[in-house]
Design a protein around this motif. Structure first.
Motif, mmCIF file in Angstrom:
data_model
loop_
_atom_site.group_PDB
_atom_site.id
_atom_site.type_symbol
_atom_site.label_atom_id
_atom_site.label_comp_id
_atom_site.label_asym_id
_atom_site.label_seq_id
_atom_site.Cartn_x
_atom_site.Cartn_y
_atom_site.Cartn_z
ATOM 1 N N SER A 98 -9.797 -10.219 3.945
ATOM 2 C CA SER A 98 -9.166 -9.107 3.674
ATOM 3 C C SER A 98 -7.733 -9.358 3.405
ATOM 4 O O SER A 98 -6.917 -8.764 2.614
ATOM 5 N N THR A 137 -6.307 -6.746 -3.130
ATOM 6 C CA THR A 137 -6.558 -5.444 -2.834
ATOM 7 C C THR A 137 -6.689 -5.170 -1.306
ATOM 8 O O THR A 137 -7.192 -4.072 -0.971
ATOM 9 N N MET A 173 -6.419 -1.015 -5.927
ATOM 10 C CA MET A 173 -6.473 -0.370 -4.772
ATOM 11 C C MET A 173 -7.068 0.948 -4.376
ATOM 12 O O MET A 173 -6.492 1.990 -4.940
ATOM 13 N N ARG A 174 -8.202 0.865 -3.759
ATOM 14 C CA ARG A 174 -8.781 2.140 -3.407
ATOM 15 C C ARG A 174 -9.281 2.258 -2.240
ATOM 16 O O ARG A 174 -9.877 1.381 -1.642
ATOM 17 N N LEU A 175 -9.250 3.516 -1.700
ATOM 18 C CA LEU A 175 -9.701 3.772 -0.318
ATOM 19 C C LEU A 175 -10.866 4.504 -0.136
ATOM 20 O O LEU A 175 -11.027 5.370 -1.069
ATOM 21 N N MET A 181 0.978 -1.270 0.113
ATOM 22 C CA MET A 181 0.189 0.017 -0.075
ATOM 23 C C MET A 181 0.942 1.161 0.056
ATOM 24 O O MET A 181 2.018 1.208 0.506
ATOM 25 N N LEU A 207 -9.909 -0.051 2.570
ATOM 26 C CA LEU A 207 -9.756 -0.349 1.194
ATOM 27 C C LEU A 207 -11.072 -1.057 0.891
ATOM 28 O O LEU A 207 -11.860 -2.033 1.133
#
Length: 164
Positions: A69, A74, A112-114, A1, A106
Protein backbone atom coordinates in the motif's frame (compact mmCIF):
# COMPACT_ATOMS: atom_id res chain seq x y z
CA UNK A 1 -4.68 12.55 -1.14
CA UNK A 2 -7.37 15.19 -1.33
CA UNK A 3 -8.38 16.27 2.17
CA UNK A 4 -12.10 15.68 2.59
CA UNK A 5 -12.23 18.51 5.14
CA UNK A 6 -12.29 20.96 2.23
CA UNK A 7 -15.09 19.25 0.37
CA UNK A 8 -18.48 20.95 0.40
CA UNK A 9 -21.44 18.65 0.70
CA UNK A 10 -24.99 19.47 -0.15
CA UNK A 11 -27.02 16.45 0.90
CA UNK A 12 -29.68 14.28 -0.51
CA UNK A 13 -32.27 11.59 -0.10
CA UNK A 14 -33.65 8.89 -2.40
CA UNK A 15 -32.73 5.27 -2.01
CA UNK A 16 -30.39 4.12 -4.81
CA UNK A 17 -30.43 7.65 -6.24
CA UNK A 18 -27.11 9.00 -7.45
CA UNK A 19 -25.47 11.62 -5.31
CA UNK A 20 -23.74 14.40 -7.17
CA UNK A 21 -20.36 15.55 -5.96
CA UNK A 22 -18.29 18.58 -6.83
CA UNK A 23 -15.19 20.01 -5.17
CA UNK A 24 -15.99 23.61 -4.30
CA UNK A 25 -12.91 25.47 -5.48
CA UNK A 26 -15.10 28.33 -6.71
CA UNK A 27 -18.42 28.65 -4.78
CA UNK A 28 -20.06 30.52 -7.69
CA UNK A 29 -19.15 27.71 -10.08
CA UNK A 30 -20.60 25.15 -7.65
CA UNK A 31 -23.82 27.17 -7.28
CA UNK A 32 -24.20 27.41 -11.09
CA UNK A 33 -23.57 23.68 -11.50
CA UNK A 34 -26.14 22.90 -8.79
CA UNK A 35 -28.67 25.28 -10.40
CA UNK A 36 -28.16 23.66 -13.81
CA UNK A 37 -28.51 20.21 -12.27
CA UNK A 38 -31.70 20.95 -10.32
CA UNK A 39 -33.49 22.73 -13.17
CA UNK A 40 -33.32 19.49 -15.18
CA UNK A 41 -35.64 17.65 -12.79
CA UNK A 42 -39.20 18.13 -11.58
CA UNK A 43 -38.41 16.62 -8.17
CA UNK A 44 -38.47 18.71 -5.01
CA UNK A 45 -34.88 19.38 -3.90
CA UNK A 46 -33.58 20.42 -0.51
CA UNK A 47 -30.06 21.84 -0.49
CA UNK A 48 -27.95 21.15 2.60
CA UNK A 49 -24.53 22.69 2.95
CA UNK A 50 -21.90 21.38 5.36
CA UNK A 51 -18.22 20.45 5.53
CA UNK A 52 -16.44 17.19 6.32
CA UNK A 53 -13.63 17.74 8.84
CA UNK A 54 -11.53 14.73 7.80
CA UNK A 55 -8.36 14.99 9.89
CA UNK A 56 -5.91 12.18 9.29
CA UNK A 57 -4.87 10.61 12.61
CA UNK A 58 -7.47 12.56 14.61
CA UNK A 59 -10.86 11.71 13.09
CA UNK A 60 -9.49 8.86 10.92
CA UNK A 61 -7.36 5.84 11.62
CA UNK A 62 -5.78 3.26 9.34
CA UNK A 63 -7.43 -0.11 9.95
CA UNK A 64 -5.89 -2.14 7.09
CA UNK A 65 -3.25 -2.04 4.39
CA UNK A 66 -1.47 -4.47 2.13
CA UNK A 67 2.28 -5.04 2.13
CA UNK A 68 2.51 -2.76 -0.93
CA UNK A 69 0.00 0.00 0.00
CA UNK A 70 2.63 2.55 0.97
CA UNK A 71 4.76 1.93 -2.14
CA UNK A 72 1.80 1.94 -4.55
CA UNK A 73 1.38 5.22 -6.50
CA UNK A 74 -2.34 5.13 -5.57
CA UNK A 75 -1.89 3.70 -2.03
CA UNK A 76 -4.01 0.73 -3.17
CA UNK A 77 -5.42 -1.22 -0.23
CA UNK A 78 -4.99 1.49 2.41
CA UNK A 79 -8.22 1.50 4.45
CA UNK A 80 -9.42 4.05 7.02
CA UNK A 81 -12.15 4.06 9.65
CA UNK A 82 -13.63 7.55 10.06
CA UNK A 83 -15.71 9.54 12.52
CA UNK A 84 -15.59 13.02 10.99
CA UNK A 85 -17.49 16.03 12.32
CA UNK A 86 -19.79 17.76 9.84
CA UNK A 87 -19.70 21.51 10.35
CA UNK A 88 -21.62 24.51 9.05
CA UNK A 89 -18.41 26.24 7.90
CA UNK A 90 -14.95 25.27 6.66
CA UNK A 91 -13.31 26.02 10.03
CA UNK A 92 -12.84 23.17 12.50
CA UNK A 93 -14.27 25.54 15.13
CA UNK A 94 -17.59 25.84 13.23
CA UNK A 95 -20.79 24.49 14.76
CA UNK A 96 -21.04 20.68 14.44
CA UNK A 97 -24.30 19.50 12.84
CA UNK A 98 -23.51 15.82 12.45
CA UNK A 99 -20.95 13.07 11.87
CA UNK A 100 -19.68 11.11 8.85
CA UNK A 101 -19.01 7.63 10.21
CA UNK A 102 -17.81 4.52 8.43
CA UNK A 103 -14.87 3.53 6.30
CA UNK A 104 -13.14 4.25 3.05
CA UNK A 105 -10.28 2.59 1.26
CA UNK A 106 -8.14 3.29 -1.78
CA UNK A 107 -9.53 0.79 -4.24
CA UNK A 108 -7.77 1.31 -7.58
CA UNK A 109 -4.31 0.51 -8.84
CA UNK A 110 -4.70 2.96 -11.77
CA UNK A 111 -6.12 6.16 -10.22
CA UNK A 112 -6.96 7.79 -6.89
CA UNK A 113 -10.33 6.22 -6.13
CA UNK A 114 -11.97 5.51 -2.80
CA UNK A 115 -14.52 2.86 -2.00
CA UNK A 116 -16.75 4.54 0.58
CA UNK A 117 -19.20 3.09 3.09
CA UNK A 118 -20.22 6.14 5.13
CA UNK A 119 -23.23 7.01 7.26
CA UNK A 120 -23.96 10.73 7.37
CA UNK A 121 -25.72 11.24 10.71
CA UNK A 122 -27.29 14.58 11.58
CA UNK A 123 -27.13 15.46 15.30
CA UNK A 124 -28.36 19.07 15.32
CA UNK A 125 -30.70 21.37 13.47
CA UNK A 126 -33.74 20.67 11.32
CA UNK A 127 -32.58 17.17 10.34
CA UNK A 128 -31.45 16.05 13.81
CA UNK A 129 -31.87 12.26 13.98
CA UNK A 130 -31.83 11.77 10.20
CA UNK A 131 -29.11 9.79 8.43
CA UNK A 132 -28.00 8.91 4.91
CA UNK A 133 -25.89 5.96 3.82
CA UNK A 134 -23.41 6.54 1.00
CA UNK A 135 -21.89 3.40 -0.53
CA UNK A 136 -19.74 3.25 -3.63
CA UNK A 137 -16.81 4.53 -5.62
CA UNK A 138 -15.47 8.07 -5.18
CA UNK A 139 -12.99 9.04 -7.94
CA UNK A 140 -10.92 11.68 -6.13
CA UNK A 141 -9.33 13.26 -9.19
CA UNK A 142 -12.67 14.13 -10.81
CA UNK A 143 -13.98 17.53 -9.70
CA UNK A 144 -17.58 16.49 -10.42
CA UNK A 145 -18.73 13.00 -9.51
CA UNK A 146 -21.74 10.97 -8.42
CA UNK A 147 -21.97 8.88 -5.27
CA UNK A 148 -24.90 6.55 -4.55
CA UNK A 149 -27.13 7.16 -1.54
CA UNK A 150 -28.39 3.65 -0.89
CA UNK A 151 -30.56 4.33 2.11
CA UNK A 152 -31.19 6.40 5.14
CA UNK A 153 -33.47 7.27 7.97
CA UNK A 154 -35.15 10.61 7.37
CA UNK A 155 -37.40 12.24 9.96
CA UNK A 156 -38.23 15.47 8.17
CA UNK A 157 -39.28 14.11 4.77
CA UNK A 158 -36.76 15.84 2.52
CA UNK A 159 -35.73 14.78 -0.95
CA UNK A 160 -32.46 16.34 -2.00
CA UNK A 161 -29.14 15.94 -3.82
CA UNK A 162 -25.74 15.35 -2.16
CA UNK A 163 -23.00 17.50 -3.66
CA UNK A 164 -19.43 17.41 -2.47
Amino acid sequence: MIKLGTIVILCSMAIAMPVFCCIAEDPKELEQWFHDLTTKTDQKVTKLHFYFQDLRGITTTIVAQSNTSLTSPTFFGLTYMVDDPLTVGPSQASKVVGRAQGLYGLSSKEDMRLFMAIDIVFTDGTYNGSALTVLGSNPLTQTKRELPVIGGLVFSGWPAVLLC
